[in-house]
Design a protein around this motif. Structure first.
Motif, PDB file in Angstrom:
ATOM      1  N   VAL A  41       0.846  -1.205   0.000  1.00 34.77           N
ATOM      2  CA  VAL A  41       0.000   0.000   0.000  1.00 34.77           C
ATOM      3  C   VAL A  41       0.875   1.247   0.000  1.00 34.77           C
ATOM      4  CG1 VAL A  41      -1.657   1.351   1.346  1.00 34.77           C
ATOM      5  CG2 VAL A  41      -1.951  -1.127   1.118  1.00 34.77           C
ATOM      6  N   ASP A  42       0.617   2.139  -0.945  1.00 34.87           N
ATOM      7  CA  ASP A  42       1.439   3.337  -1.115  1.00 34.87           C
ATOM      8  C   ASP A  42       0.932   4.528  -0.314  1.00 34.87           C
ATOM      9  OD1 ASP A  42       3.342   2.461  -3.401  1.00 34.87           O
ATOM     10  OD2 ASP A  42       1.353   1.927  -4.139  1.00 34.87           O
ATOM     11  N   GLN A  45     -14.615  -3.886  11.005  1.00 38.85           N
ATOM     12  CA  GLN A  45     -15.558  -4.969  10.730  1.00 38.85           C
ATOM     13  C   GLN A  45     -14.988  -5.923   9.689  1.00 38.85           C
ATOM     14  OE1 GLN A  45     -19.408  -3.830   9.023  1.00 38.85           O
ATOM     15  NE2 GLN A  45     -20.419  -5.374  10.273  1.00 38.85           N
ATOM     16  N   TYR A  46     -14.189  -5.382   8.769  1.00 40.24           N
ATOM     17  CA  TYR A  46     -13.524  -6.180   7.738  1.00 40.24           C
ATOM     18  C   TYR A  46     -12.016  -6.160   7.976  1.00 40.24           C
ATOM     19  CZ  TYR A  46     -17.970  -5.284   5.319  1.00 40.24           C
ATOM     20  OH  TYR A  46     -19.292  -5.175   4.990  1.00 40.24           O
ATOM     21  N   THR A  47     -11.358  -7.302   7.798  1.00 44.72           N
ATOM     22  CA  THR A  47      -9.931  -7.357   8.053  1.00 44.72           C
ATOM     23  C   THR A  47      -9.107  -6.794   6.891  1.00 44.72           C
ATOM     24  OG1 THR A  47      -8.035  -8.803   8.461  1.00 44.72           O
ATOM     25  CG2 THR A  47      -9.876  -9.764   7.228  1.00 44.72           C
ATOM     26  N   PRO A  48      -8.159  -5.909   7.166  1.00 42.52           N
ATOM     27  CA  PRO A  48      -7.269  -5.393   6.116  1.00 42.52           C
ATOM     28  C   PRO A  48      -6.332  -6.462   5.554  1.00 42.52           C
ATOM     29  CG  PRO A  48      -7.321  -3.923   8.019  1.00 42.52           C
ATOM     30  CD  PRO A  48      -7.989  -5.195   8.436  1.00 42.52           C
ATOM     31  N   LYS A  49      -6.299  -7.630   6.188  1.00 41.17           N
ATOM     32  CA  LYS A  49      -5.379  -8.683   5.744  1.00 41.17           C
ATOM     33  C   LYS A  49      -5.735  -9.245   4.369  1.00 41.17           C
ATOM     34  CE  LYS A  49      -4.151 -10.060  10.459  1.00 41.17           C
ATOM     35  NZ  LYS A  49      -4.175 -11.146  11.478  1.00 41.17           N
ATOM     36  N   LEU A  50      -6.893  -8.889   3.840  1.00 46.08           N
ATOM     37  CA  LEU A  50      -7.273  -9.343   2.502  1.00 46.08           C
ATOM     38  C   LEU A  50      -6.822  -8.387   1.404  1.00 46.08           C
ATOM     39  CD1 LEU A  50     -10.911 -10.678   3.084  1.00 46.08           C
ATOM     40  CD2 LEU A  50      -8.799 -11.986   2.912  1.00 46.08           C
ATOM     41  N   ILE A  51      -6.228  -7.284   1.786  1.00 38.72           N
ATOM     42  CA  ILE A  51      -5.821  -6.281   0.791  1.00 38.72           C
ATOM     43  C   ILE A  51      -4.835  -6.860  -0.216  1.00 38.72           C
ATOM     44  CG2 ILE A  51      -4.523  -4.115   0.502  1.00 38.72           C
ATOM     45  CD1 ILE A  51      -5.923  -3.078   3.004  1.00 38.72           C
ATOM     46  N   HIS A  52      -3.931  -7.714   0.242  1.00 42.81           N
ATOM     47  CA  HIS A  52      -3.004  -8.359  -0.689  1.00 42.81           C
ATOM     48  C   HIS A  52      -3.767  -9.082  -1.801  1.00 42.81           C
ATOM     49  CE1 HIS A  52       0.359  -8.128   2.348  1.00 42.81           C
ATOM     50  NE2 HIS A  52       1.000  -7.864   1.225  1.00 42.81           N
ATOM     51  N   SER A  53      -4.652  -9.968  -1.407  1.00 38.70           N
ATOM     52  CA  SER A  53      -5.381 -10.791  -2.372  1.00 38.70           C
ATOM     53  C   SER A  53      -6.208  -9.940  -3.326  1.00 38.70           C
ATOM     54  CB  SER A  53      -6.297 -11.772  -1.633  1.00 38.70           C
ATOM     55  OG  SER A  53      -5.542 -12.620  -0.790  1.00 38.70           O
ATOM     56  N   MET A  54      -6.887  -8.947  -2.788  1.00 40.62           N
ATOM     57  CA  MET A  54      -7.734  -8.101  -3.615  1.00 40.62           C
ATOM     58  C   MET A  54      -6.906  -7.295  -4.606  1.00 40.62           C
ATOM     59  SD  MET A  54     -10.305  -6.884  -0.532  1.00 40.62           S
ATOM     60  CE  MET A  54     -11.683  -6.254  -1.486  1.00 40.62           C
TER      61      MET A  54
END
Length: 246
Positions: free
Chosen positions: A32-33, A94-103
């Motif tokens: 993330v930039d 409510q949503y985990t930021p850990k999915l940012i990679h996959s998305m």
């Protein structure tokens, strides 16, 4: 960056001071930039906390514009900062930021232009504490939309989304509602313009500080969802051209 594409996370915030730190600490800054936080005239210290965390791009609305109005400011600022991929993440944890990679990778590798985190794939919604009436209404509305719009999403109502720059520049989202129906209008416009949407399983959490709308607003939202779907059908079949799809 991924494949030289600039990734920006946008946080549409309202009274998020109790959950902002936990959300921010899980953002994967290896890819993330930049981060943008838009404070929709909160009554707590959300904006001050954001600055303490080092979020340089902050915007404060002098009046509460609503969830949709907040997102408009988020996306407009992200485009101004030359974002190639924009992740919309709720700062209420409510949503985990850990999915940012996959998305992000799905968009950066040109697999899909839009990715949403689905609470319905698997058992994430009920396991995370989604109230049963919301789960049932989610399933009913999603079935209605899939039939009327001839699509196959597992849900249309998640607030966890990733967009390519092409999608944000092509769709006239600034003309949409400033209320919660904004999200649903946006998805309908994405399909109308021929873009495909990927879904990934997303765990979710329901707790006191997680944002939610009450029953009466849920009913209003549900009626708005059905209206949006019907307008999509009429516009797609050239029966009546709604301004949402011009």
């Amino acid at each position: 960056m991924i494949n030289q594409k600039k990734i920006i996370v946008v946080l549409p915030a309202y009274n998020a001071s109790n959950t902002l730190l936990a959300t921010y600490n899980e953002i994967p800054f290896d890819i993330v930039d930049d981060v943008i936080l838009v404070d929709d005239n909160s009554t707590d210290n959300t904006l001050e906390l954001a600055k303490e965390l080092g979020i340089k791009n902050t915007i404060k609305h002098e009046n509460n514009l609503g969830y949709g109005g907040n997102q408009k400011s988020c996306y407009n600022k992200a485009l101004d900062l030359d974002a190639d991929i924009v992740i919309m993440l709720h700062p209420d944890y409510q949503y985990t930021p850990k999915l940012i990679h996959s998305m992000s990778y799905l968009i950066a590798n040109d697999v899909y232009p839009v990715v949403i985190g689905s609470r319905i794939l698997g058992k994430g919604a009920l396991k995370g504490g989604m109230p049963m009436y919301k789960y049932i209404s989610n399933r009913f509305l999603t079935l209605f939309q899939n039939i009327v719009m001839n699509q196959k999403l597992s849900e249309y109502h998640t607030g966890y989304r990733a967009y390519s720059r092409e999608v944000l520049t092509k769709i006239k989202y600034n003309q949409n509602s400033d209320d919660f129906i904004f999200d649903n209008q946006f998805l309908a416009q994405i399909f109308y313009n021929g873009f495909e949407i990927a879904e990934i399983t997303c765990p979710t959490k329901y707790f006191d500080d997680a944002s939610s709308i009450n029953f009466s607003r849920s009913v209003k939202y549900g009626l708005g969802v059905m209206k949006t779907s019907v307008l999509y059908f009429l516009s797609k079949n050239k029966i009546y051209k709604s301004k949402l799809f011009k």
